[in-house]
Structures are given as C-alpha cells and as structure tokens.
Design a protein around this motif. Structure first.
Motif, PDB file in Angstrom:
ATOM      1  N   MET A 269      46.007   3.799  46.883  1.00 28.28           N
ATOM      2  CA  MET A 269      44.618   3.637  46.484  1.00 28.28           C
ATOM      3  C   MET A 269      43.856   2.709  47.413  1.00 28.28           C
ATOM      4  O   MET A 269      42.678   2.941  47.722  1.00 28.28           O
ATOM      5  N   LEU A 270      44.505   1.639  47.895  1.00 27.55           N
ATOM      6  CA  LEU A 270      43.831   0.718  48.806  1.00 27.55           C
ATOM      7  C   LEU A 270      43.401   1.429  50.083  1.00 27.55           C
ATOM      8  O   LEU A 270      42.295   1.213  50.582  1.00 27.55           O
ATOM      9  N   ALA A 271      44.275   2.280  50.604  1.00 23.39           N
ATOM     10  CA  ALA A 271      43.953   2.997  51.834  1.00 23.39           C
ATOM     11  C   ALA A 271      42.823   3.993  51.615  1.00 23.39           C
ATOM     12  O   ALA A 271      41.866   4.062  52.402  1.00 23.39           O
ATOM     13  N   THR A 272      42.900   4.772  50.547  1.00 15.94           N
ATOM     14  CA  THR A 272      41.862   5.762  50.260  1.00 15.94           C
ATOM     15  C   THR A 272      40.506   5.093  50.075  1.00 15.94           C
ATOM     16  O   THR A 272      39.482   5.585  50.577  1.00 15.94           O
ATOM     17  N   THR A 273      40.487   3.984  49.369  1.00 14.67           N
ATOM     18  CA  THR A 273      39.237   3.254  49.173  1.00 14.67           C
ATOM     19  C   THR A 273      38.721   2.712  50.502  1.00 14.67           C
ATOM     20  O   THR A 273      37.513   2.770  50.781  1.00 14.67           O
ATOM     21  N   GLY A 274      39.616   2.199  51.334  1.00 13.64           N
ATOM     22  CA  GLY A 274      39.214   1.680  52.636  1.00 13.64           C
ATOM     23  C   GLY A 274      38.594   2.748  53.517  1.00 13.64           C
ATOM     24  O   GLY A 274      37.599   2.505  54.215  1.00 13.64           O
ATOM     25  N   TRP A 275      39.163   3.954  53.495  1.00 18.84           N
ATOM     26  CA  TRP A 275      38.594   5.047  54.291  1.00 18.84           C
ATOM     27  C   TRP A 275      37.156   5.341  53.868  1.00 18.84           C
ATOM     28  O   TRP A 275      36.274   5.515  54.715  1.00 18.84           O
ATOM     29  N   GLN A 276      36.924   5.406  52.558  1.00 22.29           N
ATOM     30  CA  GLN A 276      35.591   5.756  52.073  1.00 22.29           C
ATOM     31  C   GLN A 276      34.575   4.652  52.359  1.00 22.29           C
ATOM     32  O   GLN A 276      33.440   4.931  52.762  1.00 22.29           O
TER      33      GLN A 276
END
Length: 307
Positions: free
Chosen positions: A173-180
């Motif tokens: 989730m941290l990575a997905t949020t960072g991408w967005q």
C-alpha cells in the motif's frame, strides 16, 4: 467481523477528518494566494518519500494506471478544486462537491456491478442537504465555471475511487500510494507554474511547519489510510467518509478561529453524520437455500453488496 469493519471504517475516516484541517493550516500558516503550490508541496514530496521508503517502482501496466489514478485522485482533482475555490464561495463549492458519494454510487453500479440501494441514494441526498446547512450562505453567488469545476471535481474523485477499487495493486500500500502522489504532484507542477508563477524565494518558520504538516500528515499518512480503507471496504461507503472534511473544517473554525456556529449549522453537522452512519450499515447477507442433493460443503457464490 463487525468490530474489524468498524475499526477499519474509523481508521479510514481519519483521512478526511485530517483533510478538514487544511483550511485552518492554509489560512494560519501558509503564504496567501498559493493553493496549487500548497498542493504540489503536499503531494509530490510525500509521494517521493513513500517510494524511497518502499524502494519499489511500478511494473507493467501499473506505470499508466498509476498516472491515471494519480491524475484522478490527486492532480486533476486538486486543479478543479482550486478553480472552484477561486470562483465560488466556499459554501457553494463544498455543497456541490458533496454530490460525490452519489456519483460514486452510480459509477460503482456501472463499473463494478455493485448494487445501488435506496438507502444509499437517500443517504447521499441527506449528505448534500447537511453540508448545505453547514456551510451554505444565503448571499452566496453562483458562477457557471466554478459550478462546473466543482461538479467536475466530484466526478473526478468518484472516478478515482471506483478505479482504485477496480485496479487492485499487487504492490504494498505504501508503494501504490507513493506512485499516485508522485504522479499527481508532477501533473500539478506545470499548472502551478502557469497560474501562480515561480514559488516564493523566502519561507517563514510558520510556512515550513504548515507545509511539513500537509506533506507528512495531510498526504503521506492520510492517503495511505484512505487507499487502505478503499481496498477493503465498498467504494460508496468510503466515499461518504469524505463528507467529514467540511464538518471538521467548520468545527475548527468555531473552536480555533472564533467563527460563529449557528443552530442550523449544528443541525447540518448532525445530518451529515447521520448520512455517514446510514452509508456504513450493510444489510446482513443470507445464504440461499441449498439445492436438492447438494452436499454440506456446497458454498454459495459471494454476493457483492454495497451500502
């Protein structure tokens, strides 16, 4: 099971509650007339920080999916919010934006096949009515461009919520949020430079504290909580939680800035909270009767139910 869902709803609700503090932080700590700069500083460093912590970049289709989701959830939404805020009184912008849960419910039915219930529609109408009582003023003037921008922001946010649910990322989730956050922040950079010009050359300590709060708490933490809740909860249920933002903003204006809070506004807050609660209630699912000859291990097909 109910306790776990309640805990997840409450944790997810922290995100829009914190977003409701943005008005206070902006007016008291940030330079005036720089809302898009605040959005860039809020989102882009937070996204880069999360990517640095996870050391994970998108793979395959998630390069363009992250760009689309970042545009809908962050970049385009913030730009439309900026236009609406500048061309409309805050009460009208918030009231028009409050249609977002209804739009989300409709898109969820079309895209995800979720069931659109009468309770959801009534809760959505009550949410709009409650926000209007909370923030709308009788002398507010309409502006066509501002109204279209506010409606566009509601549609864009709803589309981002539904697509975020449809495109379940395999990454943490941290990575997905960072991408967005990174994608949305990058999209905002040229818009900010064109509309607001170059950033100020000097920042006060109050400015730094305000930007730091918006970046770390108002973006990095809250968007992780928001997308985590969206991954586990029905999208319409999550979308109603966004109505907490004007409630928190109004309460902080009363408590911290000494603004008036009328009985009608208090009634509006109660109506909003009632619509939130109604949207979180799920009708119990009942298993269908077993067909003749079916064994005890035969399991019913899961039914997607949306609040």
């Amino acid at each position: 099971m109910l306790r776990n869902r309640l805990a997840l709803v409450l944790v997810t609700a922290l995100a829009p509650a914190v977003w409701g503090t943005t008005y206070l932080v902006t007016t008291e700590l940030l330079p005036p007339g720089r809302p898009l700069l605040a959005a860039v500083i809020r989102c882009l460093p937070a996204g880069l920080l999360l990517i640095a912590l996870t050391r994970r970049l998108p793979q395959g289709s998630w390069w363009w999916r992250s760009l689309i989701l970042g545009a809908l959830n962050i970049g385009v939404f913030q730009a439309l919010l900026f236009i609406a805020a500048y061309r409309l009184p805050g009460g009208i912008a918030a009231t028009v934006g409050a249609v977002q849960p209804l739009v989300t419910a409709g898109l969820s039915a079309l895209v995800l096949g979720d069931r659109l219930t009468l309770r959801t529609v009534l809760a959505g109408i009550a949410g709009v009515a409650g926000v209007s009582l909370l923030v709308l003023r009788a002398d507010a003037e309409l502006d066509a461009v501002g109204v279209v921008a506010a409606l566009g922001g509601a549609v864009v946010m709803a589309a981002g919520i539904v697509l975020s649910k449809r495109w379940a990322s395999p990454a943490p989730m941290l990575a997905t949020t960072g991408w967005q956050l990174t994608a949305g922040g990058l999209l905002l950079v040229p818009v900010t430079l064109l509309t607001e010009g170059a950033p100020p050359s000097h920042y006060s300590l109050a400015n730094v504290l305000g930007y730091t709060y918006l970046c770390l708490i108002g973006a990095a933490v809250t968007y992780v909580l928001w997308f985590r809740g969206l991954r586990a909860l029905p999208p319409t249920s999550v979308s109603f939680l966004a109505l907490l933002s004007p409630v928190v903003a109004t309460l902080l204006g009363w408590l911290a800035l000494g603004q008036d809070l009328s009985p009608l506004q208090a009634l509006g807050a109660l109506v909003v909270l009632g619509s939130l609660l109604a949207a979180q209630i799920q009708r119990p699912r009942t298993a269908p009767e077993s067909a003749p000859g079916a064994g005890p291990t035969a399991a019913p097909r899961p039914v997607r139910e949306n609040a």
